[in-house]
Design a protein around this motif. Structure first.
Motif, PDB file in Angstrom:
ATOM      1  N   SER A  38       7.663 -43.308  29.654  1.00  0.00           N
ATOM      2  CA  SER A  38       7.464 -43.898  30.967  1.00  0.00           C
ATOM      3  C   SER A  38       8.743 -44.565  31.444  1.00  0.00           C
ATOM      4  CB  SER A  38       6.334 -44.932  30.907  1.00  0.00           C
ATOM      5  OG  SER A  38       6.773 -46.077  30.167  1.00  0.00           O
ATOM      6  N   ASP A  39       8.725 -44.990  32.697  1.00  0.00           N
ATOM      7  CA  ASP A  39       9.885 -45.698  33.219  1.00  0.00           C
ATOM      8  C   ASP A  39      10.113 -46.992  32.459  1.00  0.00           C
ATOM      9  OD1 ASP A  39      10.764 -47.647  36.036  1.00  0.00           O
ATOM     10  OD2 ASP A  39      12.008 -46.104  35.128  1.00  0.00           O
ATOM     11  N   GLY A  40       9.054 -47.548  31.925  1.00  0.00           N
ATOM     12  CA  GLY A  40       9.184 -48.779  31.160  1.00  0.00           C
ATOM     13  C   GLY A  40       9.543 -48.574  29.707  1.00  0.00           C
ATOM     14  N   GLY A  41       9.595 -47.313  29.295  1.00  0.00           N
ATOM     15  CA  GLY A  41      10.021 -47.020  27.935  1.00  0.00           C
ATOM     16  C   GLY A  41       8.899 -46.729  26.953  1.00  0.00           C
ATOM     17  N   SER A  42       7.654 -46.732  27.397  1.00  0.00           N
ATOM     18  CA  SER A  42       6.554 -46.392  26.498  1.00  0.00           C
ATOM     19  C   SER A  42       6.597 -44.914  26.179  1.00  0.00           C
ATOM     20  CB  SER A  42       5.213 -46.746  27.156  1.00  0.00           C
ATOM     21  OG  SER A  42       5.122 -48.128  27.379  1.00  0.00           O
ATOM     22  N   SER A  83      14.018 -40.502  24.579  1.00  0.00           N
ATOM     23  CA  SER A  83      14.659 -41.694  25.141  1.00  0.00           C
ATOM     24  C   SER A  83      15.168 -41.375  26.543  1.00  0.00           C
ATOM     25  CB  SER A  83      15.809 -42.179  24.253  1.00  0.00           C
ATOM     26  OG  SER A  83      16.803 -41.175  24.131  1.00  0.00           O
ATOM     27  N   ARG A  84      15.453 -42.439  27.290  1.00  0.00           N
ATOM     28  CA  ARG A  84      16.001 -42.270  28.629  1.00  0.00           C
ATOM     29  C   ARG A  84      17.350 -42.968  28.731  1.00  0.00           C
ATOM     30  NH1 ARG A  84      11.096 -42.609  32.949  1.00  0.00           N
ATOM     31  NH2 ARG A  84      12.820 -42.358  34.436  1.00  0.00           N
ATOM     32  N   ASN A 143      17.688 -41.558  35.052  1.00  0.00           N
ATOM     33  CA  ASN A 143      17.449 -40.211  35.553  1.00  0.00           C
ATOM     34  C   ASN A 143      17.812 -39.146  34.534  1.00  0.00           C
ATOM     35  OD1 ASN A 143      20.203 -40.594  35.658  1.00  0.00           O
ATOM     36  ND2 ASN A 143      20.470 -39.427  37.546  1.00  0.00           N
ATOM     37  N   THR A 144      17.996 -39.563  33.290  1.00  0.00           N
ATOM     38  CA  THR A 144      18.226 -38.625  32.211  1.00  0.00           C
ATOM     39  C   THR A 144      17.215 -38.897  31.104  1.00  0.00           C
ATOM     40  OG1 THR A 144      19.864 -40.106  31.234  1.00  0.00           O
ATOM     41  CG2 THR A 144      20.689 -38.354  32.657  1.00  0.00           C
ATOM     42  N   VAL A 145      16.881 -37.838  30.392  1.00  0.00           N
ATOM     43  CA  VAL A 145      15.971 -37.973  29.261  1.00  0.00           C
ATOM     44  C   VAL A 145      16.509 -37.133  28.119  1.00  0.00           C
ATOM     45  CG1 VAL A 145      14.436 -36.097  30.020  1.00  0.00           C
ATOM     46  CG2 VAL A 145      13.547 -37.912  28.537  1.00  0.00           C
ATOM     47  N   TYR A 146      16.322 -37.635  26.920  1.00  0.00           N
ATOM     48  CA  TYR A 146      16.818 -36.969  25.724  1.00  0.00           C
ATOM     49  C   TYR A 146      15.668 -36.739  24.743  1.00  0.00           C
ATOM     50  CZ  TYR A 146      21.066 -38.968  27.690  1.00  0.00           C
ATOM     51  OH  TYR A 146      22.081 -39.339  28.545  1.00  0.00           O
ATOM     52  N   LEU A 147      15.847 -35.713  23.922  1.00  0.00           N
ATOM     53  CA  LEU A 147      14.905 -35.483  22.831  1.00  0.00           C
ATOM     54  C   LEU A 147      15.722 -35.210  21.583  1.00  0.00           C
ATOM     55  CD1 LEU A 147      11.894 -35.230  22.027  1.00  0.00           C
ATOM     56  CD2 LEU A 147      12.172 -32.749  22.338  1.00  0.00           C
ATOM     57  N   GLN A 148      15.719 -36.151  20.676  1.00  0.00           N
ATOM     58  CA  GLN A 148      16.371 -35.978  19.382  1.00  0.00           C
ATOM     59  C   GLN A 148      15.340 -35.396  18.431  1.00  0.00           C
ATOM     60  OE1 GLN A 148      19.637 -36.671  18.309  1.00  0.00           O
ATOM     61  NE2 GLN A 148      18.964 -35.655  16.426  1.00  0.00           N
ATOM     62  N   THR A 152       7.274 -41.121  34.881  1.00  0.00           N
ATOM     63  CA  THR A 152       7.250 -40.532  33.547  1.00  0.00           C
ATOM     64  C   THR A 152       8.137 -39.298  33.476  1.00  0.00           C
ATOM     65  OG1 THR A 152       5.021 -41.347  33.160  1.00  0.00           O
ATOM     66  CG2 THR A 152       5.756 -39.507  31.796  1.00  0.00           C
ATOM     67  N   MET A 153       8.873 -39.193  32.376  1.00  0.00           N
ATOM     68  CA  MET A 153       9.609 -37.970  32.050  1.00  0.00           C
ATOM     69  C   MET A 153       9.057 -37.444  30.731  1.00  0.00           C
ATOM     70  SD  MET A 153      13.513 -38.783  33.241  1.00  0.00           S
ATOM     71  CE  MET A 153      13.910 -37.064  33.585  1.00  0.00           C
ATOM     72  N   ALA A 154       9.160 -36.137  30.563  1.00  0.00           N
ATOM     73  CA  ALA A 154       8.526 -35.540  29.386  1.00  0.00           C
ATOM     74  C   ALA A 154       9.268 -34.289  28.966  1.00  0.00           C
ATOM     75  CB  ALA A 154       7.066 -35.211  29.685  1.00  0.00           C
ATOM     76  N   TRP A 155       9.021 -33.903  27.728  1.00  0.00           N
ATOM     77  CA  TRP A 155       9.450 -32.615  27.201  1.00  0.00           C
ATOM     78  C   TRP A 155       8.210 -31.810  26.826  1.00  0.00           C
ATOM     79  CZ3 TRP A 155      14.288 -30.738  27.322  1.00  0.00           C
ATOM     80  CH2 TRP A 155      15.341 -31.649  27.508  1.00  0.00           C
ATOM     81  N   TYR A 156       8.231 -30.556  27.233  1.00  0.00           N
ATOM     82  CA  TYR A 156       7.212 -29.583  26.856  1.00  0.00           C
ATOM     83  C   TYR A 156       7.921 -28.438  26.149  1.00  0.00           C
ATOM     84  CZ  TYR A 156       3.754 -31.727  29.997  1.00  0.00           C
ATOM     85  OH  TYR A 156       2.871 -32.588  30.608  1.00  0.00           O
ATOM     86  N   ARG A 157       7.142 -27.602  25.481  1.00  0.00           N
ATOM     87  CA  ARG A 157       7.704 -26.408  24.884  1.00  0.00           C
ATOM     88  C   ARG A 157       6.709 -25.268  24.962  1.00  0.00           C
ATOM     89  NH1 ARG A 157       7.925 -28.186  18.466  1.00  0.00           N
ATOM     90  NH2 ARG A 157       5.666 -28.093  18.057  1.00  0.00           N
ATOM     91  N   GLN A 158       7.258 -24.065  24.934  1.00  0.00           N
ATOM     92  CA  GLN A 158       6.421 -22.872  24.978  1.00  0.00           C
ATOM     93  C   GLN A 158       7.013 -21.822  24.062  1.00  0.00           C
ATOM     94  OE1 GLN A 158       5.727 -21.238  28.897  1.00  0.00           O
ATOM     95  NE2 GLN A 158       3.885 -20.186  28.202  1.00  0.00           N
ATOM     96  N   ALA A 159       6.247 -21.466  23.057  1.00  0.00           N
ATOM     97  CA  ALA A 159       6.639 -20.404  22.142  1.00  0.00           C
ATOM     98  C   ALA A 159       6.067 -19.079  22.636  1.00  0.00           C
ATOM     99  CB  ALA A 159       6.126 -20.709  20.739  1.00  0.00           C
ATOM    100  N   PRO A 160       6.670 -17.959  22.265  1.00  0.00           N
ATOM    101  CA  PRO A 160       6.172 -16.654  22.718  1.00  0.00           C
ATOM    102  C   PRO A 160       4.702 -16.473  22.381  1.00  0.00           C
ATOM    103  CG  PRO A 160       8.305 -16.415  21.683  1.00  0.00           C
ATOM    104  CD  PRO A 160       7.887 -17.836  21.449  1.00  0.00           C
ATOM    105  N   GLY A 161       3.928 -16.084  23.384  1.00  0.00           N
ATOM    106  CA  GLY A 161       2.511 -15.839  23.176  1.00  0.00           C
ATOM    107  C   GLY A 161       1.639 -17.076  23.197  1.00  0.00           C
ATOM    108  N   ASN A 162       2.273 -18.234  23.353  1.00  0.00           N
ATOM    109  CA  ASN A 162       1.526 -19.495  23.349  1.00  0.00           C
ATOM    110  C   ASN A 162       1.567 -20.163  24.717  1.00  0.00           C
ATOM    111  OD1 ASN A 162       1.186 -19.018  20.643  1.00  0.00           O
ATOM    112  ND2 ASN A 162       2.417 -20.749  19.946  1.00  0.00           N
TER     113      ASN A 162
END
Length: 123
Positions: free
Chosen positions: A52-56, A70-71, A76-81, A33-43
């Motif tokens: 997932s590797d299978g695309g779920s 998407s991957r 070995n790359t992941v994108y977030l549009q 699994t690859m993922a994107w997380y985010r963190q805002a100031p104070g959060n």
């Protein structure tokens, strides 16, 4: 081990779009699994989307319908549009990978993070 490098962040006006990229490198045997997380100031850091590797895919409710994860073909790359960006999307975005790498004489599984890329949504 595994290194993750993000790119694509920046300043964008409300309603605009950005595409974040993350490339993994190292003695990679497999990336699950690859993922994107985010963190805002104070959060706390929060999950944005996973693939997932299978695309779920899964998305946080806050970005569902506005973002696509998407991957790449090499897996070995992941994108977030991200579209229709809002000021509340402002945060540092981090790439995460559940990966197996070769560490002589064994394959070793680990959880890896990138250094983060800043996304600022402001007029």
């Amino acid at each position: 081990q595994v290194q993750l490098v993000e790119s694509g962040g920046g300043l964008v006006q409300p309603g605009g779009s950005l595409r974040l990229s993350c490339a993994a490198s190292g003695s990679i045997v497999r990336i699950d699994t690859m993922a994107w997380y985010r963190q805002a100031p104070g959060n706390q850091r929060e999950l944005v989307a996973t693939i997932s590797d299978g695309g779920s895919t899964n998305y946080a409710d806050s970005v569902k319908g506005r973002s696509i994860i998407s991957r790449g073909i090499a897996r070995n790359t992941v994108y977030l549009q991200m579209n229709s960006l809002k000021p509340e999307d402002t945060a540092v975005y981090y790439c995460n990978a559940d990966a197996t790498y070769y560490r002589h004489p064994y394959d070793t599984r680990g959880d890896f993070w990138g250094q983060g890329t800043q996304v600022t949504v402001s007029s």
